[in-house]
Design an enzyme around this catalytic site. Structure first.
Site, PDB file in Angstrom:
ATOM      1  N   LYS A  97      44.410  42.051  41.304  1.00 48.51           N
ATOM      2  CA  LYS A  97      43.557  43.016  40.895  1.00 48.51           C
ATOM      3  C   LYS A  97      43.676  44.386  41.671  1.00 48.51           C
ATOM      4  O   LYS A  97      43.892  44.384  42.982  1.00 48.51           O
ATOM      5  CB  LYS A  97      42.141  42.608  40.891  1.00 48.51           C
ATOM      6  CG  LYS A  97      41.160  43.658  40.515  1.00 48.51           C
ATOM      7  CD  LYS A  97      39.776  43.180  40.683  1.00 48.51           C
ATOM      8  CE  LYS A  97      38.900  44.327  40.993  1.00 48.51           C
ATOM      9  NZ  LYS A  97      37.372  44.139  41.169  1.00 48.51           N
ATOM     10  N   GLY A 158      28.895  47.140  43.121  1.00 46.48           N
ATOM     11  CA  GLY A 158      27.761  46.830  43.866  1.00 46.48           C
ATOM     12  C   GLY A 158      26.372  47.167  43.412  1.00 46.48           C
ATOM     13  O   GLY A 158      25.413  47.006  44.301  1.00 46.48           O
ATOM     14  N   ALA A 184      32.514  45.372  37.794  1.00 44.40           N
ATOM     15  CA  ALA A 184      31.828  46.230  38.582  1.00 44.40           C
ATOM     16  C   ALA A 184      30.255  46.602  37.890  1.00 44.40           C
ATOM     17  O   ALA A 184      30.353  47.360  36.824  1.00 44.40           O
ATOM     18  CB  ALA A 184      32.448  47.549  39.073  1.00 44.40           C
ATOM     19  N   GLY A 185      29.223  46.673  38.746  1.00 48.14           N
ATOM     20  CA  GLY A 185      27.910  46.910  38.161  1.00 48.14           C
ATOM     21  C   GLY A 185      27.066  46.166  37.411  1.00 48.14           C
ATOM     22  O   GLY A 185      26.020  46.633  37.242  1.00 48.14           O
ATOM     23  N   ASN A 206      30.131  39.712  40.520  1.00 51.09           N
ATOM     24  CA  ASN A 206      30.134  39.516  41.998  1.00 51.09           C
ATOM     25  C   ASN A 206      28.924  39.475  42.719  1.00 51.09           C
ATOM     26  O   ASN A 206      28.042  38.788  42.854  1.00 51.09           O
ATOM     27  CB  ASN A 206      31.216  40.088  42.884  1.00 51.09           C
ATOM     28  CG  ASN A 206      31.435  39.871  44.343  1.00 51.09           C
ATOM     29  OD1 ASN A 206      30.824  38.979  44.707  1.00 51.09           O
ATOM     30  ND2 ASN A 206      32.085  40.606  45.101  1.00 51.09           N
ATOM     31  N   THR A 207      28.325  40.986  42.924  1.00 51.80           N
ATOM     32  CA  THR A 207      27.160  41.069  43.769  1.00 51.80           C
ATOM     33  C   THR A 207      25.950  40.555  42.707  1.00 51.80           C
ATOM     34  O   THR A 207      25.057  39.935  43.455  1.00 51.80           O
ATOM     35  CB  THR A 207      27.094  42.591  43.484  1.00 51.80           C
ATOM     36  OG1 THR A 207      28.168  43.120  44.363  1.00 51.80           O
ATOM     37  CG2 THR A 207      25.854  42.992  44.402  1.00 51.80           C
TER      38      THR A 207
END
Length: 256
Positions: A97, A158, A184-185, A206-207
């Protein structure tokens, strides 16, 4: 027939990719992977320690998963290429990635350096999945450069702010002949479902999972949401209407 898709010649059944950057303990990672059903797991090369297994995040990724190192920390194409080569030399395979970030406040990707890195690494046989700000012309150039998929951000890394780039991502889904993976987000399972309902091939989270009160339960929730969103997309949602439309006849029951 099972709903699958292909990246880099690999057939995947799970449309949820899992990041590993923010778990409070590495020991949560295999549990979260199993709960989510993820087949592709991303790790930062700087967290792969071949000398000390306890500190080696890759050791916690189930062996049947595809390990996808990211180039986190790269500030230009040269650094991203170097990190990718080091990851492959360390035995992490040829999936990568691409993350090239020079903006320290919003952590937005440098699309143009990302294109350069993609072209170099694709020519070297890597399966390249570039993280990018959603832009149609950039996505086309990434496809021409040899990207295996395109990973537009939903919101800043994040932030858990959701699918703030929805209309731009929709354009990529409609116009780019590669899997579009929203990355993301995304902060809630409902937001992952929304991305899948639009026709995204997959999402990377992830986050939202790693920082949840119960990361394993949240991983399962995201896995179910992704399946629900994909099923809704395949089913074909009904058209929206400006005005109300009764679901049953309003005449002919009590009076003529």
């Amino acid at each position: 027939m099972e709903d699958t898709f292909k990246i880099g010649g690999r057939e995947l059944t799970s449309r949820l990719f899992l990041g590993t950057g923010k778990f409070s303990s590495n020991r949560l990672i295999p549990e979260a992977v199993r709960a989510s059903g993820a087949q592709v797991v991303t790790v930062a090369l700087r967290r792969i320690d071949l000398e000390y297994e306890e500190e080696n995040i890759a050791a916690y990724v189930p062996k049947d998963c595809i390990l996808m190192p990211n180039t986190s920390g790269a500030r230009n194409a040269q650094e991203a290429v170097r990190i990718a080569r080091l990851a492959r030399a360390a035995g992490c395979g040829n999936w990568v990635k691409i993350e090239v970030i020079t903006d320290n406040r919003y952590l937005l990707p440098d699309n143009y350096e990302t294109i350069k890195a993609t072209e170099i690494l694709a020519a070297e046989g890597f399966v390249v999945l570039p993280y990018m700000s959603p832009d149609l012309m950039v996505a086309k150039k990434l496809a021409e450069a040899g990207a295996a998929a395109v990973m537009p951000l939903g919101a800043p890394i994040g932030s858990n702010r959701g699918l703030r780039t929805k209309e731009l991502v929709r354009i990529l889904i409609d116009e780019i002949p590669l899997p579009i993976i929203v990355d993301a987000g995304l902060g809630r399972p409902s937001e992952a479902a929304e991305a899948m309902e639009m026709g995204a091939a997959a999402v990377l989270v992830n986050t939202a999972i790693a920082t949840a009160g119960d990361p394993v339960a949240m991983a399962r929730a995201f896995g179910l949401a992704v399946k629900a969103g994909r099923l809704a997309y395949l089913a074909g949602p009904g058209e929206t209407q400006e005005y109300a439309r009764a679901s049953s006849p309003l005449t002919g029951f009590l009076r003529d």
